[in-house]
Design an enzyme around this catalytic site. Structure first.
Site, PDB file in Angstrom:
ATOM      1  N   GLU A 264       0.712  -5.049  10.903  1.00 25.69           N
ATOM      2  CA  GLU A 264      -0.148  -3.879  11.059  1.00 25.69           C
ATOM      3  C   GLU A 264       0.532  -2.969  12.108  1.00 25.69           C
ATOM      4  O   GLU A 264       0.331  -3.301  13.387  1.00 25.69           O
ATOM      5  CB  GLU A 264      -1.437  -3.891  11.403  1.00 25.69           C
ATOM      6  CG  GLU A 264      -2.102  -4.804  10.123  1.00 25.69           C
ATOM      7  CD  GLU A 264      -2.453  -3.854   8.754  1.00 25.69           C
ATOM      8  OE1 GLU A 264      -2.233  -2.590   8.839  1.00 25.69           O
ATOM      9  OE2 GLU A 264      -2.796  -4.562   7.776  1.00 25.69           O
TER      10      GLU A 264
ATOM     11  N   HIS B 286       0.857  -1.303  -0.049  1.00 27.85           N
ATOM     12  CA  HIS B 286      -0.233  -0.059   0.020  1.00 27.85           C
ATOM     13  C   HIS B 286       0.869   1.292  -0.017  1.00 27.85           C
ATOM     14  O   HIS B 286       1.760   1.359   0.997  1.00 27.85           O
ATOM     15  CB  HIS B 286      -0.844   0.021   1.385  1.00 27.85           C
ATOM     16  CG  HIS B 286      -1.835  -1.015   1.109  1.00 27.85           C
ATOM     17  ND1 HIS B 286      -2.174  -2.018   2.236  1.00 27.85           N
ATOM     18  CD2 HIS B 286      -2.873  -1.548   0.439  1.00 27.85           C
ATOM     19  CE1 HIS B 286      -3.038  -2.866   2.202  1.00 27.85           C
ATOM     20  NE2 HIS B 286      -3.506  -2.693   0.791  1.00 27.85           N
TER      21      HIS B 286
ATOM     22  N   GLU C  26       1.792   3.739   2.989  1.00 30.22           N
ATOM     23  CA  GLU C  26       2.159   3.372   4.433  1.00 30.22           C
ATOM     24  C   GLU C  26       3.688   3.519   4.397  1.00 30.22           C
ATOM     25  O   GLU C  26       4.243   2.494   4.177  1.00 30.22           O
ATOM     26  CB  GLU C  26       1.550   1.900   4.384  1.00 30.22           C
ATOM     27  CG  GLU C  26       0.062   1.721   4.405  1.00 30.22           C
ATOM     28  CD  GLU C  26      -0.555   0.394   4.541  1.00 30.22           C
ATOM     29  OE1 GLU C  26      -1.561   0.397   4.579  1.00 30.22           O
ATOM     30  OE2 GLU C  26       0.112  -0.423   4.470  1.00 30.22           O
TER      31      GLU C  26
ATOM     32  N   HIS D 102       3.049  -3.200   7.232  1.00 29.79           N
ATOM     33  CA  HIS D 102       1.917  -2.023   6.813  1.00 29.79           C
ATOM     34  C   HIS D 102       1.588  -1.432   7.811  1.00 29.79           C
ATOM     35  O   HIS D 102       2.056  -1.404   9.177  1.00 29.79           O
ATOM     36  CB  HIS D 102       0.567  -3.176   6.472  1.00 29.79           C
ATOM     37  CG  HIS D 102       0.501  -3.871   5.497  1.00 29.79           C
ATOM     38  ND1 HIS D 102      -0.151  -3.347   4.191  1.00 29.79           N
ATOM     39  CD2 HIS D 102       1.077  -5.048   5.020  1.00 29.79           C
ATOM     40  CE1 HIS D 102      -0.062  -4.341   3.208  1.00 29.79           C
ATOM     41  NE2 HIS D 102       0.806  -5.126   3.607  1.00 29.79           N
TER      42      HIS D 102
END
Ligand SMILES: [Zn+2]
Length: 324
Positions: free
Chosen positions: A211, A53, A56, A148
């Site tokens: 994450e 992504h 990020e 991420h």
């Protein structure tokens, strides 16, 4: 010195695409792809990816700093590694993705989309990852850390997702995530189309999607927030002992269900900005729609990645239960 991030941001090919330092050889394979192989023997071969992504940025900066320290010999390389900056054009534009979410394109899923830069990139990442593992020492244990940051805030701020897999989960991977002071581990209950599902399923790698906090633009990240995972990745790469965990025990959850949006009247009983790991008690309504309501059955559940605005037929959130 190969500066993978600057080359990627400036869309440049390096003058020299391979070389060596005192302790490793390196090869620039394509945009955002750098492979480093220790000159001494190694027992781990690992993919370290960020920027699947594009917005990020903190994990992208973290990898860029590790690469710099390897080339300046502040960090010794003891494992074979493929560094991946996943979606270069989205990184340059500072967006999550251009047309489609790349982390839903793996395991060949890109073949079902209209061909564009991102489907081409997903195919390239699959091919380069296959080549990387095929060329690694056959006895080396395979790892993949995909880094991420989340879109929303989280009641458990840093967590890891394990792909659904038939093989047992790797002890060292879990130890390393524990040492990285993650708050929670989440085990998927079904196959997905993420980069880590691909590496776990195709190469039996010990893979995890991390994450690590909230997405912010380049230069605005507080990299100290990422110090624990940074320290762990450096320890794994250099073959040093893992640091000691500083936080209370890590919590573990399993995905028990997905909330599917089946019609336009779908309503999720959470605010649009509700954090990850929002909790529901027995008997509470999670979602309503014509096809039927979602109610908590026998014990409390937690909701991950709530998003009522997905298209009909898609997943509006995951329902978790805690593993005792
Ligand atoms: Zn992401």
């Amino acid at each position: 010195m190969l500066d993978l991030l600057t080359l990627t941001l400036e869309q440049q090919t390096p003058e020299q695409t391979q070389g060596e330092t005192a302790d490793f050889t390196w090869q620039w394979l394509a945009e955002g792809l750098l492979q480093c192989t220790p000159k001494s023997s190694y027992s781990k071969t690992m993919v370290l990816s960020a920027g699947i992504h594009g917005n990020e940025t903190a994990p992208i900066e973290l990898l860029a700093n590790i690469i710099k320290d390897l080339f300046t010999q502040r960090l010794t390389l003891g494992a074979r590694v493929l560094f991946v900056l996943g979606n270069p054009e989205a990184i340059r534009q500072g967006v999550r993705y251009l047309e489609n979410d790349m982390n839903r394109m793996f395991c060949g899923a890109y073949q079902h989309l209209t061909p564009d830069r991102e489907t081409y990139r997903a195919a390239q990442l699959e091919q380069m990852t296959a080549q990387f593992f095929a060329q690694s020492h056959p006895d080396a244990a395979r790892y993949h850390y995909d880094l991420h940051t989340a879109i929303r805030s989280s009641l458990l701020p840093v967590f890891a997702l394990f792909p659904y897999q038939v093989q047992a989960y790797d002890d060292f991977l879990i130890q390393s995530l524990n040492a990285a002071d993650l708050d929670a581990l989440v085990y998927h209950n079904a196959a997905g189309k993420t980069f880590t599902h691909f590496t776990a399923e195709t190469f039996q790698a010990a893979s995890s999607t991390l994450e690590l906090g909230k997405a912010k633009p380049f230069g605005q990240n507080e990299l100290s927030e990422f110090a624990a995972i940074d320290q762990v990745l450096r320890a794994v790469l250099s073959g040093q002992a893992l640091p000691v965990r500083q936080k209370p025990s890590i919590r573990q959850f399993k995905v028990v269900d997905s909330i599917l949006k089946q019609s336009e009247d779908f309503q999720l009983k959470l605010n649009a900005d509700a954090p990850n790991f929002s909790r529901f008690e027995k008997g509470e309504l999670i979602a309503t729609q014509h096809a039927g309501n979602t109610v908590v059955d026998d014990q409390q559940v937690w909701i991950l990645f709530p998003n009522p605005n997905v298209k009909i037929g898609l997943r509006a959130g995951l329902i978790l239960k805690e593993i005792e």
